[in-house]
Design a protein around this motif. Structure first.
Motif, PDB file in Angstrom:
ATOM      1  N   ILE A 131       5.710  -2.711 -50.660  1.00 34.43           N
ATOM      2  CA  ILE A 131       5.818  -3.000 -52.091  1.00 34.43           C
ATOM      3  C   ILE A 131       7.080  -2.360 -52.682  1.00 34.43           C
ATOM      4  CG2 ILE A 131       4.750  -2.591 -54.345  1.00 34.43           C
ATOM      5  CD1 ILE A 131       2.032  -2.883 -52.890  1.00 34.43           C
ATOM      6  N   SER A 132       7.336  -1.108 -52.344  1.00 35.10           N
ATOM      7  CA  SER A 132       8.539  -0.465 -52.879  1.00 35.10           C
ATOM      8  C   SER A 132       9.799  -1.115 -52.313  1.00 35.10           C
ATOM      9  CB  SER A 132       8.525   1.034 -52.581  1.00 35.10           C
ATOM     10  OG  SER A 132       8.542   1.269 -51.187  1.00 35.10           O
ATOM     11  N   TYR A 133       9.737  -1.576 -51.084  1.00 32.17           N
ATOM     12  CA  TYR A 133      10.885  -2.268 -50.481  1.00 32.17           C
ATOM     13  C   TYR A 133      11.165  -3.579 -51.208  1.00 32.17           C
ATOM     14  CZ  TYR A 133      13.748  -4.595 -46.984  1.00 32.17           C
ATOM     15  OH  TYR A 133      14.759  -5.255 -46.351  1.00 32.17           O
ATOM     16  N   LEU A 134      10.104  -4.343 -51.475  1.00 31.61           N
ATOM     17  CA  LEU A 134      10.277  -5.639 -52.135  1.00 31.61           C
ATOM     18  C   LEU A 134      10.710  -5.503 -53.582  1.00 31.61           C
ATOM     19  CD1 LEU A 134       7.269  -7.619 -50.651  1.00 31.61           C
ATOM     20  CD2 LEU A 134       9.684  -7.821 -50.063  1.00 31.61           C
ATOM     21  N   TYR A 168       9.822  -4.438 -40.727  1.00 33.46           N
ATOM     22  CA  TYR A 168      10.357  -5.728 -40.263  1.00 33.46           C
ATOM     23  C   TYR A 168       9.207  -6.639 -39.847  1.00 33.46           C
ATOM     24  CZ  TYR A 168      12.882  -9.099 -37.379  1.00 33.46           C
ATOM     25  OH  TYR A 168      13.392 -10.259 -36.837  1.00 33.46           O
ATOM     26  N   HIS A 169       8.280  -6.120 -39.091  1.00 32.05           N
ATOM     27  CA  HIS A 169       7.130  -6.892 -38.630  1.00 32.05           C
ATOM     28  C   HIS A 169       6.300  -7.396 -39.806  1.00 32.05           C
ATOM     29  CE1 HIS A 169       3.167  -7.573 -36.754  1.00 32.05           C
ATOM     30  NE2 HIS A 169       3.904  -7.979 -35.735  1.00 32.05           N
ATOM     31  N   GLN A 170       6.040  -6.548 -40.789  1.00 33.41           N
ATOM     32  CA  GLN A 170       5.274  -6.950 -41.971  1.00 33.41           C
ATOM     33  C   GLN A 170       5.990  -8.049 -42.747  1.00 33.41           C
ATOM     34  OE1 GLN A 170       4.662  -3.439 -44.294  1.00 33.41           O
ATOM     35  NE2 GLN A 170       3.083  -2.617 -42.950  1.00 33.41           N
ATOM     36  N   LEU A 171       7.295  -7.893 -42.925  1.00 35.70           N
ATOM     37  CA  LEU A 171       8.053  -8.887 -43.686  1.00 35.70           C
ATOM     38  C   LEU A 171       8.040 -10.256 -42.994  1.00 35.70           C
ATOM     39  CD1 LEU A 171      11.124  -6.749 -44.754  1.00 35.70           C
ATOM     40  CD2 LEU A 171       9.376  -7.702 -46.260  1.00 35.70           C
ATOM     41  N   VAL A 172       8.310 -10.268 -41.700  1.00 40.34           N
ATOM     42  CA  VAL A 172       8.347 -11.541 -40.982  1.00 40.34           C
ATOM     43  C   VAL A 172       6.975 -12.201 -40.997  1.00 40.34           C
ATOM     44  CG1 VAL A 172       8.722 -12.621 -38.731  1.00 40.34           C
ATOM     45  CG2 VAL A 172      10.317 -10.910 -39.544  1.00 40.34           C
ATOM     46  N   CYS A 173       5.912 -11.422 -40.790  1.00 40.47           N
ATOM     47  CA  CYS A 173       4.556 -11.992 -40.801  1.00 40.47           C
ATOM     48  C   CYS A 173       4.207 -12.599 -42.159  1.00 40.47           C
ATOM     49  CB  CYS A 173       3.536 -10.932 -40.421  1.00 40.47           C
ATOM     50  SG  CYS A 173       3.557 -10.522 -38.673  1.00 40.47           S
ATOM     51  N   PHE A 226      12.174 -11.688 -32.200  1.00 41.93           N
ATOM     52  CA  PHE A 226      12.550 -10.295 -31.989  1.00 41.93           C
ATOM     53  C   PHE A 226      11.563  -9.325 -32.635  1.00 41.93           C
ATOM     54  CE2 PHE A 226      16.280 -13.028 -32.220  1.00 41.93           C
ATOM     55  CZ  PHE A 226      16.724 -12.887 -30.914  1.00 41.93           C
ATOM     56  N   MET A 227      10.311  -9.730 -32.726  1.00 45.39           N
ATOM     57  CA  MET A 227       9.298  -8.882 -33.347  1.00 45.39           C
ATOM     58  C   MET A 227       9.068  -7.599 -32.543  1.00 45.39           C
ATOM     59  SD  MET A 227       8.110 -10.403 -36.095  1.00 45.39           S
ATOM     60  CE  MET A 227       6.392 -10.156 -36.391  1.00 45.39           C
ATOM     61  N   ALA A 228       9.165  -7.667 -31.227  1.00 46.94           N
ATOM     62  CA  ALA A 228       8.863  -6.510 -30.388  1.00 46.94           C
ATOM     63  C   ALA A 228       9.937  -5.431 -30.474  1.00 46.94           C
ATOM     64  CB  ALA A 228       8.684  -6.941 -28.942  1.00 46.94           C
ATOM     65  N   ASN A 229      11.195  -5.838 -30.619  1.00 48.35           N
ATOM     66  CA  ASN A 229      12.289  -4.865 -30.585  1.00 48.35           C
ATOM     67  C   ASN A 229      13.424  -5.308 -31.514  1.00 48.35           C
ATOM     68  OD1 ASN A 229      13.644  -2.601 -29.784  1.00 48.35           O
ATOM     69  ND2 ASN A 229      14.466  -3.519 -27.929  1.00 48.35           N
ATOM     70  N   PRO A 230      13.213  -5.271 -32.825  1.00 48.76           N
ATOM     71  CA  PRO A 230      14.267  -5.724 -33.745  1.00 48.76           C
ATOM     72  C   PRO A 230      15.429  -4.726 -33.808  1.00 48.76           C
ATOM     73  CG  PRO A 230      12.438  -4.844 -34.985  1.00 48.76           C
ATOM     74  CD  PRO A 230      12.027  -4.830 -33.540  1.00 48.76           C
ATOM     75  N   ILE A 231      16.620  -5.273 -34.014  1.00 51.09           N
ATOM     76  CA  ILE A 231      17.805  -4.431 -34.187  1.00 51.09           C
ATOM     77  C   ILE A 231      18.276  -4.552 -35.632  1.00 51.09           C
ATOM     78  CG2 ILE A 231      18.488  -4.545 -31.753  1.00 51.09           C
ATOM     79  CD1 ILE A 231      20.534  -6.690 -32.524  1.00 51.09           C
ATOM     80  N   HIS A 265      18.938  -8.060 -37.092  1.00 50.41           N
ATOM     81  CA  HIS A 265      17.730  -8.809 -37.446  1.00 50.41           C
ATOM     82  C   HIS A 265      17.190  -8.337 -38.794  1.00 50.41           C
ATOM     83  CE1 HIS A 265      17.320  -8.876 -32.819  1.00 50.41           C
ATOM     84  NE2 HIS A 265      18.100  -9.859 -33.222  1.00 50.41           N
ATOM     85  N   TYR A 266      17.255  -7.054 -39.022  1.00 51.10           N
ATOM     86  CA  TYR A 266      16.813  -6.473 -40.292  1.00 51.10           C
ATOM     87  C   TYR A 266      17.679  -6.997 -41.452  1.00 51.10           C
ATOM     88  CZ  TYR A 266      14.993  -2.745 -43.312  1.00 51.10           C
ATOM     89  OH  TYR A 266      14.389  -2.044 -44.307  1.00 51.10           O
ATOM     90  N   LYS A 267      18.982  -7.088 -41.224  1.00 52.53           N
ATOM     91  CA  LYS A 267      19.866  -7.636 -42.254  1.00 52.53           C
ATOM     92  C   LYS A 267      19.569  -9.108 -42.496  1.00 52.53           C
ATOM     93  CE  LYS A 267      23.699  -4.457 -41.391  1.00 52.53           C
ATOM     94  NZ  LYS A 267      25.063  -4.332 -40.852  1.00 52.53           N
ATOM     95  N   ALA A 268      19.234  -9.843 -41.435  1.00 50.50           N
ATOM     96  CA  ALA A 268      18.933 -11.270 -41.571  1.00 50.50           C
ATOM     97  C   ALA A 268      17.658 -11.493 -42.385  1.00 50.50           C
ATOM     98  CB  ALA A 268      18.817 -11.922 -40.199  1.00 50.50           C
ATOM     99  N   ILE A 269      16.641 -10.656 -42.171  1.00 52.01           N
ATOM    100  CA  ILE A 269      15.410 -10.810 -42.954  1.00 52.01           C
ATOM    101  C   ILE A 269      15.680 -10.479 -44.422  1.00 52.01           C
ATOM    102  CG2 ILE A 269      14.387  -8.514 -42.648  1.00 52.01           C
ATOM    103  CD1 ILE A 269      12.415 -11.721 -42.471  1.00 52.01           C
ATOM    104  N   ASN A 270      16.590  -9.564 -44.684  1.00 53.10           N
ATOM    105  CA  ASN A 270      16.995  -9.291 -46.066  1.00 53.10           C
ATOM    106  C   ASN A 270      17.654 -10.516 -46.681  1.00 53.10           C
ATOM    107  OD1 ASN A 270      16.049  -6.679 -46.016  1.00 53.10           O
ATOM    108  ND2 ASN A 270      18.008  -5.797 -45.432  1.00 53.10           N
TER     109      ASN A 270
END
Length: 180
Positions: free
Chosen positions: A13-16, A49-54, A76-81, A84-89
């Motif tokens: 929530i604080s991230y979003l 990352y896992h929560q956001l993608v799900c 890349f759910m098992a081992n995000p770099i 990938h984190y920037k892409a989900i942003n």
């Protein structure tokens, strides 16, 4: 998927809420971005990352324009770099700019099935497999779509296109049986 307790959902929530003041972007993912697993720095918070993608994965049911980006990020759910984190942003910033957009279902009684398909040859740098996608319309209404990495490596772009066409043909046949 299990529900989160109040303590587990607070970081999400604080991230979003940080995205409320961010600028939106015109596309969910930059076309030149090639998602792959490499030895760059790891994601600062893999659980986030896992929560956001799900959670964003459910939006693909009503927002087909993010399907390809989410298909790329779920690999890349098992081992995000960090990339990938920037892409989900970027996907979150794109979603912020499209409120109220979704699927339109026309009231015209057209039963004409129309489909589009495409593939991207050797898209995945890790496995060298191609990515196929299709969109199926019933009249002017989008009713089915998919973006998926092909099961085998294609030797040419023509072979990748034929594989994409075969997947789309199966979908048209299923829609025909469903409507019949």
């Amino acid at each position: 998927m299990e529900s989160l307790s109040a303590n587990e959902s607070m970081p999400l929530i604080s991230y979003l809420t940080n995205f409320l003041t961010s600028q939106h972007v015109p596309t969910p993912i930059v076309k030149s971005t090639r998602m792959h697993q490499n030895d760059s720095s790891l994601c600062p918070n893999p659980a986030l990352y896992h929560q956001l993608v799900c959670r964003i994965l459910y939006l693909t049911n009503t927002c087909p324009n993010i399907t390809f980006a989410i298909q790329q990020l779920t690999q890349f759910m098992a081992n995000p770099i960090l990339n990938h984190y920037k892409a989900i942003n970027g996907v979150l910033r794109y979603i912020k700019g499209i409120p109220g957009q979704g699927l339109f279902y026309s009231t015209t009684p057209s039963i004409h099935i129309k489909g589009y398909t495409d593939s991207d040859w050797v898209t995945c740098p890790d496995t060298k497999r191609s990515i196929s996608g299709f969109f199926m319309y019933l009249g002017s209404s989008l009713v089915s779509w998919k973006s998926k990495k092909q099961n085998t490596v294609s030797r040419s772009s023509s072979e990748a296109e034929y594989r994409a066409l075969a997947i789309a043909s199966c979908e048209v046949q299923w829609l025909t049986y469903l409507l019949g």
